[in-house]
Design a protein around this motif. Structure first.
Motif, mmCIF file in Angstrom:
data_model
loop_
_atom_site.group_PDB
_atom_site.id
_atom_site.type_symbol
_atom_site.label_atom_id
_atom_site.label_comp_id
_atom_site.label_asym_id
_atom_site.label_seq_id
_atom_site.Cartn_x
_atom_site.Cartn_y
_atom_site.Cartn_z
ATOM 1 N N ALA A 1 12.798 -3.874 -2.547
ATOM 2 C CA ALA A 1 14.210 -3.425 -4.147
ATOM 3 C C ALA A 1 13.270 -3.876 -5.015
ATOM 4 C CB ALA A 1 14.678 -5.262 -3.873
ATOM 5 N N LEU A 2 12.687 -4.527 -6.075
ATOM 6 C CA LEU A 2 11.953 -4.915 -6.574
ATOM 7 C C LEU A 2 11.349 -3.639 -7.739
ATOM 8 C CD1 LEU A 2 11.087 -6.695 -9.521
ATOM 9 C CD2 LEU A 2 8.397 -7.143 -8.741
ATOM 10 N N MET A 3 10.766 -2.481 -6.899
ATOM 11 C CA MET A 3 9.718 -1.274 -6.926
ATOM 12 C C MET A 3 10.588 -0.147 -7.432
ATOM 13 S SD MET A 3 7.000 -2.448 -8.199
ATOM 14 C CE MET A 3 6.136 -0.768 -8.388
ATOM 15 N N PHE A 4 12.028 -0.343 -6.545
ATOM 16 C CA PHE A 4 13.102 1.575 -6.801
ATOM 17 C C PHE A 4 14.036 0.677 -7.263
ATOM 18 C CE2 PHE A 4 10.623 1.356 -2.129
ATOM 19 C CZ PHE A 4 9.737 2.183 -3.028
ATOM 20 N N LEU B 1 0.501 -0.858 -0.144
ATOM 21 C CA LEU B 1 0.243 -0.410 0.251
ATOM 22 C C LEU B 1 0.854 1.142 0.323
ATOM 23 C CD1 LEU B 1 -3.057 -1.738 2.247
ATOM 24 C CD2 LEU B 1 -2.778 -1.160 0.048
ATOM 25 N N MET B 2 2.347 1.137 0.666
ATOM 26 C CA MET B 2 3.173 1.973 0.691
ATOM 27 C C MET B 2 3.625 2.861 -0.727
ATOM 28 S SD MET B 2 2.157 3.549 3.579
ATOM 29 C CE MET B 2 2.764 4.544 3.976
ATOM 30 N N LEU B 3 3.532 1.443 -1.633
ATOM 31 C CA LEU B 3 4.430 1.445 -2.438
ATOM 32 C C LEU B 3 4.421 3.374 -3.563
ATOM 33 C CD1 LEU B 3 4.085 -1.930 -4.089
ATOM 34 C CD2 LEU B 3 6.296 -1.407 -2.966
ATOM 35 N N PHE C 1 7.664 5.486 -3.843
ATOM 36 C CA PHE C 1 8.350 5.662 -5.364
ATOM 37 C C PHE C 1 8.297 7.407 -5.093
ATOM 38 C CE2 PHE C 1 8.198 6.366 -9.413
ATOM 39 C CZ PHE C 1 9.850 5.298 -10.367
ATOM 40 N N GLU C 2 6.752 7.880 -4.731
ATOM 41 C CA GLU C 2 6.671 9.730 -5.296
ATOM 42 C C GLU C 2 8.049 10.069 -4.404
ATOM 43 O OE1 GLU C 2 5.716 10.744 -7.686
ATOM 44 O OE2 GLU C 2 4.738 9.192 -8.355
ATOM 45 N N GLU D 1 15.489 11.521 -5.490
ATOM 46 C CA GLU D 1 16.325 11.395 -6.674
ATOM 47 C C GLU D 1 17.365 10.412 -5.978
ATOM 48 O OE1 GLU D 1 19.296 14.111 -7.525
ATOM 49 O OE2 GLU D 1 17.822 15.903 -8.853
ATOM 50 N N LEU D 2 16.150 8.867 -5.410
ATOM 51 C CA LEU D 2 16.898 7.865 -4.146
ATOM 52 C C LEU D 2 16.613 7.168 -5.888
ATOM 53 C CD1 LEU D 2 16.733 8.962 -0.691
ATOM 54 C CD2 LEU D 2 18.719 8.465 -2.055
ATOM 55 N N VAL D 3 15.442 7.155 -6.450
ATOM 56 C CA VAL D 3 15.196 5.917 -6.799
ATOM 57 C C VAL D 3 16.420 5.301 -7.897
ATOM 58 C CG1 VAL D 3 13.283 5.209 -9.023
ATOM 59 C CG2 VAL D 3 12.848 6.730 -7.020
ATOM 60 N N ASN D 4 16.347 3.564 -8.119
ATOM 61 C CA ASN D 4 17.283 2.775 -8.792
ATOM 62 C C ASN D 4 18.673 3.315 -8.228
ATOM 63 O OD1 ASN D 4 18.202 1.457 -10.749
ATOM 64 N ND2 ASN D 4 18.823 3.012 -11.470
ATOM 65 N N SER D 5 18.445 4.042 -6.776
ATOM 66 C CA SER D 5 19.553 3.813 -5.502
ATOM 67 C C SER D 5 19.541 3.180 -4.478
ATOM 68 C CB SER D 5 19.683 4.640 -5.113
ATOM 69 O OG SER D 5 20.617 5.425 -4.564
ATOM 70 N N LEU D 6 20.691 2.514 -3.691
ATOM 71 C CA LEU D 6 20.296 0.993 -2.918
ATOM 72 C C LEU D 6 19.472 1.848 -1.515
ATOM 73 C CD1 LEU D 6 23.597 -1.208 -3.102
ATOM 74 C CD2 LEU D 6 21.187 -1.712 -3.974
ATOM 75 N N TRP D 7 20.046 2.919 -1.581
ATOM 76 C CA TRP D 7 19.242 3.354 -0.797
ATOM 77 C C TRP D 7 18.027 3.831 -0.537
ATOM 78 C CZ3 TRP D 7 22.544 4.905 3.214
ATOM 79 C CH2 TRP D 7 23.587 4.714 3.581
ATOM 80 N N SER D 8 17.511 3.590 -1.213
ATOM 81 C CA SER D 8 15.575 3.640 -1.355
ATOM 82 C C SER D 8 16.015 2.861 0.033
ATOM 83 C CB SER D 8 15.165 3.808 -2.707
ATOM 84 O OG SER D 8 16.408 2.570 -3.425
#
Length: 310
Positions: A247-250, A154-156, A160-161, A167-174
């Motif tokens: 990990a799949l979504m970010f 529910l929080m994806l 993600f927004e 600017e953390l999308v596609n980063s392990l820090w997300s």
């Protein structure tokens, strides 16, 4: 055994005579041996009542692991029920060709950083909840507990927004931030219970000796929290290691995949190669098994300590 009484001419009762048909009394030693035998029989029955269902459950649990190990170490084209001759070709293929070495390093980074961040923040917050009495403390604890009923799916979209703006999308820090936030409420509640079980008088004695609150906590309370901290830290690491959704979504670059995401893509990359899929499963399961084997005694002690009160 019955007793026979005889009367004399004066009507007085004479000494009681034993019934010839009754069994002779058993000596004390024989009675003790019979009692010990009955107790041993009862213990054997109780052992079967415990070990039989546990054995069936263990068999049911280990069969999938056996099949995974069988396909991971058995050469292609063989059909035996024992992985012989042993081969490491499947492990070598997934580690180098598919990239599980990179996935493994990414999962270790996410798991270790999430573990330390969760434990540190939960330790600080748990101390405040355990040692300070402020307005709304019980409401806050209830709110923390209720967050465990919210599915992560529910929080994806909101997460993600948020990560997109940061600017953390596609980063392990997300993934690290998301894992830490979602594991923090339960860890905070558990550590709060552990700290309540430590007597306040220990800290007060340290204060009397001139120690500050921080030093008193580090000297008197923190060493006693070792089993609880190990339990919380292990759960945080294992949850981060096994979690698939965040990990799949970010993450979108293959070089940043974690082990669960990489394992999901093994089916598509390897086709029907069950050996590669099973070898990936071994890589994913081995760290968790090793961690539980090393900390199981601390884990049981820590969970039982937090369940006493609080």
């Amino acid at each position: 055994m019955t007793r026979l009484t005889t009367k004399t001419a004066g009507g007085q009762a004479d000494a009681e005579a034993p019934d010839p048909a009754a069994a002779p009394p058993r000596p004390p030693a024989a009675r003790r041996r019979a009692a010990v035998k009955r107790r041993r029989n009862d213990e054997n029955v109780r052992k079967w009542e415990i070990w039989l269902p546990l054995g069936l459950y263990l068999l049911f649990t280990l069969i999938p692991f056996y099949w995974m190990l069988l396909y991971a170490f058995r050469p292609n084209g063989t059909t035996g029920l024992a992985p012989w001759p042993l081969t490491l070709d499947h492990l070598r293929h997934v580690w180098t060709d598919i990239g599980f070495g990179t996935y493994f390093a990414n999962s270790v980074k996410v798991g270790v950083i999430s573990m330390f961040a969760t434990t540190f923040v939960a330790l600080a917050g748990g101390y405040g909840l355990a040692r300070y009495d402020f307005r709304g403390r019980k409401t806050f604890m209830l709110a923390m507990l209720c967050t465990q009923f919210i599915p992560g799916a529910l929080m994806l979209v909101p997460l993600f927004e948020i990560f997109k703006k940061l600017e953390l999308v596609n980063s392990l820090w997300s993934v690290i931030v998301a894992e830490t936030v979602f594991q923090l409420p339960l860890s905070l509640i558990l550590i709060s219970g552990f700290i309540r079980n430590v007597p306040m008088e220990l800290e007060e004695a340290a204060w009397v000796d001139g120690a500050s609150r921080l030093r008193g906590f580090l000297v008197t309370v923190l060493p006693l929290l070792r089993p609880g901290l190990i339990a919380v830290s292990s759960f945080a690491f294992i949850h981060s290691w096994n979690h698939f959704l965040f990990a799949l979504m970010f993450l979108s670059d293959q070089e940043k995949y974690t082990v669960p995401v990489g394992l999901s893509y093994t089916i598509g990359e390897s086709g029907s190669d069950l050996g590669s899929l099973a070898a990936g499963g071994v890589v994913a399961a081995l760290p968790v098994i090793v961690i539980f084997a090393l900390i199981q005694r601390y884990l049981v002690k820590g969970l039982s300590a937090g369940a006493v009160k609080g």
